[in-house]
Design an enzyme around this catalytic site. Structure first.
Site, mmCIF file in Angstrom:
data_model
loop_
_atom_site.group_PDB
_atom_site.id
_atom_site.type_symbol
_atom_site.label_atom_id
_atom_site.label_comp_id
_atom_site.label_asym_id
_atom_site.label_seq_id
_atom_site.Cartn_x
_atom_site.Cartn_y
_atom_site.Cartn_z
ATOM 1 N N GLN A 1 -4.339 -1.304 10.356
ATOM 2 C CA GLN A 1 -4.336 -2.697 9.599
ATOM 3 C C GLN A 1 -4.903 -3.799 10.634
ATOM 4 O O GLN A 1 -4.189 -3.983 11.727
ATOM 5 C CB GLN A 1 -2.765 -2.868 8.940
ATOM 6 C CG GLN A 1 -2.759 -3.998 8.215
ATOM 7 C CD GLN A 1 -3.389 -3.789 6.962
ATOM 8 O OE1 GLN A 1 -3.733 -2.810 6.503
ATOM 9 N NE2 GLN A 1 -3.543 -4.958 6.010
ATOM 10 N N LYS B 1 0.719 -1.186 0.028
ATOM 11 C CA LYS B 1 -0.042 0.037 0.113
ATOM 12 C C LYS B 1 0.700 1.442 -0.097
ATOM 13 O O LYS B 1 0.555 2.267 -0.695
ATOM 14 C CB LYS B 1 -0.974 0.046 1.188
ATOM 15 C CG LYS B 1 -2.105 -1.161 1.276
ATOM 16 C CD LYS B 1 -2.902 -1.090 2.564
ATOM 17 C CE LYS B 1 -3.735 -2.285 2.187
ATOM 18 N NZ LYS B 1 -4.575 -2.625 3.565
ATOM 19 N N ASP C 1 -10.892 2.724 4.809
ATOM 20 C CA ASP C 1 -11.085 1.508 4.558
ATOM 21 C C ASP C 1 -12.855 1.331 4.425
ATOM 22 O O ASP C 1 -13.348 0.184 4.015
ATOM 23 C CB ASP C 1 -11.181 0.451 5.967
ATOM 24 C CG ASP C 1 -9.511 0.113 5.868
ATOM 25 O OD1 ASP C 1 -9.182 -0.281 4.726
ATOM 26 O OD2 ASP C 1 -8.918 -0.052 6.699
HETATM 27 N N1 GUN Z 1 -6.105 -6.679 6.707
HETATM 28 C C1 GUN Z 1 -6.353 -7.258 5.577
HETATM 29 N N2 GUN Z 1 -6.900 -6.365 4.703
HETATM 30 C C2 GUN Z 1 -7.317 -5.275 5.198
HETATM 31 C C3 GUN Z 1 -7.845 -3.808 4.809
HETATM 32 O O1 GUN Z 1 -8.640 -3.977 3.591
HETATM 33 N N3 GUN Z 1 -7.999 -3.022 5.917
HETATM 34 C C4 GUN Z 1 -7.735 -3.053 7.058
HETATM 35 N N4 GUN Z 1 -7.352 -2.017 7.752
HETATM 36 N N5 GUN Z 1 -6.902 -4.103 7.364
HETATM 37 C C5 GUN Z 1 -6.951 -5.184 6.649
#
Ligand code: GUN
Length: 284
Positions: free
Chosen positions: A91, A47, A114
């Site tokens: 995350q 990311k 998100d």
């Molecule tokens: N863990 C795995 N995928 C995601 C996501 O899209 N957002 C967040 N915050 N944690 C994750």
């Protein structure tokens, strides 16, 4: 035929890069990450790279697994109030002693990149334009659009009822504009094969490697694989790709299908957060 998620994601990222550059936007995304969770470090690394390529500033704070819920809530509160931060990601997964729902509820909905906060989920359900949509379902819808897959009146079958993929997809694809007839299957569903055989579009998001076999799908179905699983040391999806690729009219590979689109939509949402905040500050 393979759906090339990477190529579509690159088109989106390039458009974003130009928009950010041409308007001198300064979007900033803050990550909170558990430092000893390797998959999370990997995802956040991808990311961060995508942010850099697009002109988005990312700030990462690595947290020890011993952090208390209150300490994390205090960090989120500071990020909510920080005018330089447009968007926040905590995350997941979090250590067992931290309630993820409490954390999601603590994030300012306008910075909830998100799209997990109930305010954004609710806005999406009632069709509010400024809802921040969760990145994976948003990416799946965008992928279908970019591949010119007609959804109106089509039978869409989603396998998996998670709050971050299955349920939002049910809402998005059954809504005005997409107009599909959507069936949501889960672990207690009966006659899964009958439903799948009847599907024009299958979206697999259940987290069981190679669950969907060629015998379960109809000739010409569009197959979208959201799964990220490990099988015999390899990254695979919920769909048995090798078996299904000749029977499906279009199919996403794993990796290289939905994954890059999820990241692209995260960037889209970050820019949306930034523009919303700019607009709000201008109208003060
Ligand atoms: N863990 C795995 N995928 C995601 C996501 O899209 N957002 C967040 N915050 N944690 C994750």
């Amino acid at each position: 035929m393979d759906i090339n998620g990477r190529a579509h994601a690159n088109v989106i990222k390039e458009k974003l890069r130009e928009e950010i550059l041409n308007n001198s936007y300064t979007p900033t995304l803050a990550f909170f990450l558990m430092e000893d969770h390797e998959p999370s470090s990997l995802y956040v690394g991808m990311k961060e790279r995508a942010c850099k390529e697009t002109g988005i500033t990312s700030i990462k704070e690595s947290l020890p697994a011993t952090i208390t819920e209150n300490e994390l809530l205090a960090k989120i509160d500071r990020a909510n109030k920080d005018s330089k931060i447009d968007a926040i990601i905590v995350q997941m997964p979090l250590p067992a002693h931290i309630d993820p729902n409490k954390i999601i509820l603590a994030i300012d909905p306008s910075k909830d990149v998100d799209g997990f906060h109930p305010i954004n989920i609710g806005k999406a359900i009632i069709g509010e334009k400024d809802a921040l949509l969760p990145c994976t379902p948003h990416g799946v819808c965008k992928l279908l659009e970019m591949e010119h897959v007609e959804t109106t009146g089509k039978n869409v079958v989603i396998i998996g009822r998670s709050n971050i993929v299955g349920r939002p997809l049910l809402n998005m694809l059954s809504g005005k504009g997409k107009d599909a007839t959507v069936t949501l299957l889960h672990s207690k569903s009966k006659d899964i094969e009958t439903h799948l055989k009847n599907a024009d579009i299958i979206i697999a998001a259940l987290g069981i490697p190679h669950f969907v076999k060629a015998s379960m799908i109809k000739q010409g179905a569009v197959v979208i694989d959201v799964g990220i699983c490990h099988l015999d040391g390899k990254l695979v999806g919920d769909v048995d790709y090798k078996q299904c690729k000749d029977k499906a009219s279009k199919i996403t590979p794993v990796p290289g299908g939905v994954g890059p689109m999820t990241i692209a939509m995260l960037l889209v949402n970050t820019l949306q957060c930034h523009k919303n905040r700019l607009k709000a500050s201008l109208s003060l």
